[in-house]
Each structure stands twice: as structure tokens, then as C-alpha cells.
Design a protein around this motif. Structure first.
Motif, PDB file in Angstrom:
ATOM      1  N   THR A  23     -85.995  58.222 -19.316  1.00  0.00           N
ATOM      2  CA  THR A  23     -87.370  58.492 -18.898  1.00  0.00           C
ATOM      3  C   THR A  23     -87.916  57.346 -18.057  1.00  0.00           C
ATOM      4  O   THR A  23     -88.525  57.554 -17.007  1.00  0.00           O
ATOM      5  N   GLY A  24     -87.698  56.113 -18.523  1.00  0.00           N
ATOM      6  CA  GLY A  24     -88.150  54.957 -17.755  1.00  0.00           C
ATOM      7  C   GLY A  24     -87.507  54.881 -16.385  1.00  0.00           C
ATOM      8  O   GLY A  24     -88.155  54.532 -15.395  1.00  0.00           O
ATOM      9  N   LEU A  25     -86.224  55.223 -16.295  1.00  0.00           N
ATOM     10  CA  LEU A  25     -85.514  55.176 -15.017  1.00  0.00           C
ATOM     11  C   LEU A  25     -86.060  56.189 -14.029  1.00  0.00           C
ATOM     12  O   LEU A  25     -86.441  55.853 -12.908  1.00  0.00           O
ATOM     13  N   TYR A  26     -86.094  57.468 -14.423  1.00  0.00           N
ATOM     14  CA  TYR A  26     -86.440  58.476 -13.414  1.00  0.00           C
ATOM     15  C   TYR A  26     -87.922  58.473 -13.065  1.00  0.00           C
ATOM     16  O   TYR A  26     -88.300  58.794 -11.936  1.00  0.00           O
ATOM     17  N   ILE A  27     -88.781  58.065 -14.003  1.00  0.00           N
ATOM     18  CA  ILE A  27     -90.206  57.994 -13.668  1.00  0.00           C
ATOM     19  C   ILE A  27     -90.495  56.792 -12.771  1.00  0.00           C
ATOM     20  O   ILE A  27     -91.318  56.866 -11.854  1.00  0.00           O
ATOM     21  N   SER A  28     -89.785  55.667 -12.997  1.00  0.00           N
ATOM     22  CA  SER A  28     -90.016  54.486 -12.159  1.00  0.00           C
ATOM     23  C   SER A  28     -89.616  54.733 -10.709  1.00  0.00           C
ATOM     24  O   SER A  28     -90.080  54.037  -9.811  1.00  0.00           O
TER      25      SER A  28
END
Length: 261
Positions: free
Chosen positions: A145-150
């Protein structure tokens, strides 16, 4: 106009041009990294969901629904995820939401990754191994989640549905998100989807995990602005908005100082 004022004005324009060109250059250099964040994040998101399926200790609300539909249709859970994502995306039209590259990629890539991981990962019998799969799946989901939202390429279809309903109804993000997930969870239970300790663990842990990994994977410009790049993850934190406010405030003070001179 006095020469000193002219020089200051010219210097200001040059400074702005230089700043703009530097910003454009850094933005261009960040694009490959943003794409890596997006696609690695989506692949890992699907893999994390597959780990939770193999754990057989309960799924997150949407996957409870996907699994229930899968049981009744004979389609793989990843295929159901793709179909549901596409149908949810169609609901964006009356809500006037705009999809991005990340939105469309999310629809297809998460489901494909989930099915591929399930094909590679054997069924687990030992409870200790299943617990490890569950915990690993939840933590990996937070990292994904952190990867694709960032990457900031647009929200996923289900997140866009949430923000669209928030705008149309005027209800809070928290209330809208809770309402959607409760409705989806109940529907999934009625269809035979798996609910258990994993469902509770996911509900309690995914918020803090997502917020932590958003900070870990924030791109340099997002850190400089004091934000975490949380588009599409409304409710995961307000750092991005606060960071933007600070930048705007600094810009206003700088303009006033220039005018006074």
C-alpha cells in the motif's frame, strides 16, 4: 523603475525559471522510480492477498466478497477481483471521479498477481505456518500500500468509490469507508467468504502499517513538503495536506517580502 528594483525583479524571474527547470528535471528523473513503486506495489498487493487466502484464517472485507463470488461462479478469486474492480470503476462515471494510470493498473495487476501467487504457493496444513502466512500477508499488504500510493498515479477503484461517495453525500470519509466495507463484508459472508481472526487483524493493523510504509517509501519531494503522498488513501493520514499548507504559507510570506522590498 529604479535600476536596483529592475535588477531585483530580473533576478527574481531568473530564480523562478531556474527553480522551475530544476523541478521539471527532478520530476522527470523521479518518473522511473514512481513507476517502480506503482507496479512493484501492485504486484506485492496481490501477493499479500494470496498469502492471506492460503493462511485460511480470514480475509480483508473485499477479499471475503471476492472469495464468496468465486465459490458461486467457479472463477478464480483473482479473476473475480478484476471483474469487481472493473464494475466499481464504472461507478466512477456518475460520481465524476477521474481514473489515473494507477487506477487502471490496479484493476488488472492485483488480480493477476493474486492468482499467480496462489498457483505457486501450496496449501498449508500446519497452524504455525498458516499464522506466519497471515502475519506476513498483512505486513506485506501494508508495505505494498505504501509503495503504490507513494507513486501518486491515482487511487485504486475501490478508494475512488469511497472518495466519490464522500463528495456526493457530504458524509465523512471514515463513515463512507466503514459503510462500504461493512456492506461488502456482510455480502461476502452471505456468499460463503472466509471470515476469521485474519479479518480482525487486518482491520486493526492495516491503517498503522500503511501510514508507516507511506513514510518509508515517500519520494524526496513528498518528504520535503512534509507529506506522504496519500492520494487514494484517504483516512490513512493528513500529512500530505498539512505539508501542502506549509508550502503555500511559505510561498505567501516570500511574496509579501518581495513586495515590501
Amino acid at each position: 523603475m529604479p535600476q536596483s528594483a529592475t535588477r531585483r525583479s530580473t533576478g527574481t524571474r531568473r530564480g523562478r525559471s531556474l527553480s522551475t527547470s530544476r523541478g521539471s528535471g527532478s520530476s522527470g528523473r523521479r518518473l522511473p522510480r514512481r513507476l517502480v513503486h506503482l507496479y512493484v506495489g501492485l504486484v506485492l498487493y496481490g501477493a499479500s492477498a494470496a498469502l492471506m487466502v492460503r493462511a485460511e484464517l480470514g480475509l480483508d472485507p473485499w477479499d471475503v466478497f471476492h472469495q464468496g463470488v468465486s465459490e458461486h461462479t467457479g472463477l478464480s478469486i483473482g479473476t473475480v477481483s478484476i471483474a469487481v474492480g472493473a464494475l466499481v470503476l464504472l461507478l466512477w462515471w456518475p460520481l465524476r471521479e477521474r481514473p489515473g494510470l494507477g487506477t487502471v493498473s490496479n484493476v488488472f495487476l492485483v488480480g493477476l498477481s493474486m492468482d499467480a501467487t496462489l498457483w505457486l504457493l501450496p496449501h498449508a496444513e500446519a497452524l504455525a505456518f498458516r499464522i506466519a502466512l497471515l502475519v506476513g500477508g498483512v505486513v506485506l499488504n501494508g508495505a505494498a500500500t505504501g509503495l503504490y500510493i507513494s507513486a501518486r498515479f491515482g487511487p485504486g477503484p475501490r478508494d475512488g468509490l469511497m472518495t466519490g461517495l464522500h463528495k456526493v453525500t457530504g458524509r465523512s470519509i471514515r463513515l463512507v469507508r466503514t459503510g462500504i466495507e461493512v456492506a461488502v463484508l456482510i455480502s461476502g459472508i452471505l456468499l460463503g467468504g472466509a471470515v476469521g481472526v485474519g479479518t480482525v487483524l487486518y482491520a486493526l493493523a492495516i491503517g498503522p502499517l500503511a501510514q508507516f510504509f507511506l513514510r518509508v517509501f515517500a519520494l524526496p519531494a513528498q518528504r520535503d513538503a512534509g507529506g506522504t503522498g496519500t492520494e487514494g488513501a484517504a483516512g490513512a493520514g493528513t500529512n500530505s495536506t498539512e505539508g501542502t499548507s506549509r508550502v503555500v504559507a511559505r510561498g505567501g510570506r516570500q511574496r509579501r517580502a518581495i513586495l515590501r522590498r
